[in-house]
Design a protein around this motif. Structure first.
Motif, short mmCIF file in Angstrom:
data_model
loop_
_atom_site.label_atom_id
_atom_site.label_comp_id
_atom_site.label_asym_id
_atom_site.label_seq_id
_atom_site.Cartn_x
_atom_site.Cartn_y
_atom_site.Cartn_z
N UNK A 183 0.89 -1.18 -0.08
CA UNK A 183 -0.11 -0.06 -0.09
C UNK A 183 0.98 1.33 -0.07
N UNK A 184 0.37 2.34 -0.57
CA UNK A 184 1.15 3.71 -0.44
C UNK A 184 1.05 4.23 0.77
N UNK A 185 2.12 3.95 1.78
CA UNK A 185 1.99 4.47 2.91
C UNK A 185 2.02 6.02 3.12
N UNK A 186 2.81 6.74 2.22
CA UNK A 186 2.78 8.01 2.21
C UNK A 186 1.49 8.65 2.05
N UNK A 187 0.67 7.99 1.01
CA UNK A 187 -0.64 8.59 0.53
C UNK A 187 -1.66 8.46 1.80
N UNK A 188 -1.57 7.36 2.60
CA UNK A 188 -2.51 7.25 3.75
C UNK A 188 -2.09 8.06 4.57
N UNK A 189 -0.67 8.48 5.08
CA UNK A 189 -0.26 9.23 6.22
C UNK A 189 -0.68 10.58 5.81
N UNK A 190 -0.78 10.99 4.63
CA UNK A 190 -1.07 12.49 4.23
C UNK A 190 -2.54 12.46 4.59
N UNK A 191 -3.43 11.43 4.39
CA UNK A 191 -4.97 11.65 4.65
C UNK A 191 -5.10 11.80 5.88
N UNK A 192 -4.39 10.79 6.69
CA UNK A 192 -4.53 10.88 8.21
C UNK A 192 -4.00 12.14 8.67
N UNK A 193 -2.84 12.83 8.30
CA UNK A 193 -2.50 13.90 8.91
C UNK A 193 -3.58 15.01 8.45
N UNK A 194 -4.48 15.09 7.51
CA UNK A 194 -5.35 16.00 7.25
C UNK A 194 -6.65 16.03 8.31
N UNK A 195 -6.58 14.79 9.13
CA UNK A 195 -7.65 14.33 9.88
C UNK A 195 -7.12 14.41 11.49
N UNK A 196 -5.88 14.90 11.62
CA UNK A 196 -5.32 15.13 12.76
C UNK A 196 -4.68 13.60 13.35
#
Length: 325
Positions: free
Chosen positions: A1-14
Motif C-alpha cells: 500500500x502507498x503508506x505516504x498517501x495514507x499518512x497524508x490523508x490521516x494528517x489531514x484529519x489530525x
C-alpha cells in the motif's frame, strides 16, 4: 500500500502515522494509541526462523507492557486464519448460524500427515467428498499457500502433499466474489475464477495451479475460460453478504479480513471457500478513508477492550494518534 498517501490523508484529519521498525525496541518509537499491522509473514516464519521469533517477541513485549494500545487485529485472531484447519472448522459452523441465508461451505477433509494412500481414500469416501477435489496447503499465508491442485480421481490422491486440506470443488461459473471487510464496512469485488468441471471422478490428470495468478483482476488463463455457454448467475444477495460479514466479525474478533465466496451454479447457494488475513484490497477505492474511519471509531469508543463489537462504533472528530501499518 502507498503508506505516504495514507499518512497524508490521516494528517489531514489530525492522525499521525509512524512506521514501526520491529528490529528496534518499540517503546522509544511510541507511544502508540493504535497499531495496525500485518504480521502474518513474521508469525509464519517465527516457527523456524530465530530472527522472526525476535521480531515477534519485540512486538508482543510492547503490547503486554501497553495494554491500552489498540491492536488491529489481535494476534490470536490472526493466527487462527493462518491455519486452514482452524479457519475451515469455523467456516463449517456457518451452516447452522447462517442457514436462513442459504450460506454454506463445501465439505472438506484435513490431511495431517503422510499416511498411506488407502487410508486417505477411505477418509474421502467417509466424509462424502465429491470429485473433483481442490487441494490447498494447511498454511494459509505466503507464496506457497497459493499453490493448489485439482484432483479428479481416487488414484490421483497420491499427488497430495500433507499437511493439506481437501475440499469438494463447486462449479461456480468461473466467477469469484471477494468480500473485503474494513471494520463495519465491506465491499464486494468480482474476480475471475476456475471454470466448471464435470462432477464425479474421471481419468483426467491432476491440475496444479497458482490461485493468485488465476484470480487476479487481469488474469487470463485456460483454467478460467468456460467450455460452455453459461447463463448469467444472480449476484450474491447484499443482505446475505452483510449477514455473513456480521457473523464472521463476531466469530473472528477482527476488523481487517477478506472472504472468498462463490455462487453454486446448480443451487445458487452462497458458498464460502476461504477467509483471508488483511487482503490486498485491490479494487476498493475507499480503502484508505474506510481504514481511517475505523481507526477513528476505535479511538472514540468508550471502551476499547471489546474489539469484537465494532458495529456500534461511531466516528468522532479529529484525534491525535500514532499508528503503524
Amino acid at each position: 500500500m502507498n503508506l505516504d498517501a495514507f499518512a497524508k490523508l490521516c494528517a489531514d484529519h489530525g492522525v499521525q502515522v509512524v512506521e514501526i521498525d520491529l528490529t528496534q525496541s518499540l517503546a522509544p518509537q511510541g507511544p502508540f494509541d493504535v497499531i495496525v499491522h500485518k504480521l502474518s509473514d513474521v508469525i509464519v516464519e517465527a516457527e523456524h526462523d530465530n530472527q522472526s521469533q525476535q521480531l515477534l517477541a519485540n512486538f508482543q513485549s510492547y503490547v503486554s507492557a501497553h495494554p491500552s494500545t489498540v491492536i488491529v487485529d489481535p494476534l490470536p485472531a490472526m493466527t487462527q486464519l493462518l491455519d486452514r484447519f482452524a479457519s475451515y472448522r469455523l467456516m463449517s459452523k456457518l451452516h447452522n448460524s447462517l442457514r436462513d441465508w442459504r450460506i454454506c461451505s463445501p465439505p472438506y477433509l484435513e490431511i495431517h500427515s503422510d499416511t498411506d494412500l488407502p487410508s486417505i481414500q477411505e477418509a474421502v469416501r467417509n466424509q462424502d467428498l465429491s470429485f473433483p477435489l481442490i487441494c490447498k496447503t494447511r498454511v494459509a499465508h505466503g507464496s506457497l499457500s497459493h499453490e493448489m491442485s485439482l484432483i479428479f480421481s481416487v488414484g490421483n490422491l497420491a499427488d497430495i502433499h500433507p499437511p493439506c486440506v481437501l475440499q469438494s470443488f463447486v462449479n461456480h461459473g468461473a466467477i469469484l466474489h471477494k468480500v473485503f471487510v474494513i471494520g463495519d464496512k465491506h465491499f464486494c469485488v468480482e474476480r475471475p475464477s476456475l471454470k466448471n468441471f464435470p462432477s464425479g471422478p474421471c481419468d483426467r490428470k491432476t491440475i496444479f495451479f497458482n490461485s493468485h495468478q488465476v484470480s487476479k483482476p487481469e488474469s487470463s488463463s485456460d483454467l478460467t475460460a468456460l467450455d460452455e455457454k453459461m447463463p448469467c448467475l444472480p449476484p450474491p444477495s447484499s443482505e446475505a453478504i452483510a449477514a455473513l460479514v456480521r457473523e464472521l466479525r463476531l466469530q473472528l474478533g477482527m476488523a481487517l479480513f477478506g472472504v472468498d465466496v462463490i455462487i453454486n451454479i446448480r443451487t445458487h447457494t452462497l458458498t464460502v471457500i476461504d477467509i483471508n488475513i488483511f487482503p490486498g484490497y485491490e479494487g476498493v477505492p475507499q480503502f484508505f478513508s474506510s481504514l481511517l474511519s475505523h481507526i477513528q471509531s476505535v479511538l472514540n469508543k468508550p471502551s476499547s477492550t471489546d474489539l469484537q463489537d465494532t458495529d456500534s462504533l461511531t466516528t468522532g472528530g479529529p484525534s491525535t494518534t500514532t499508528t503503524n501499518l
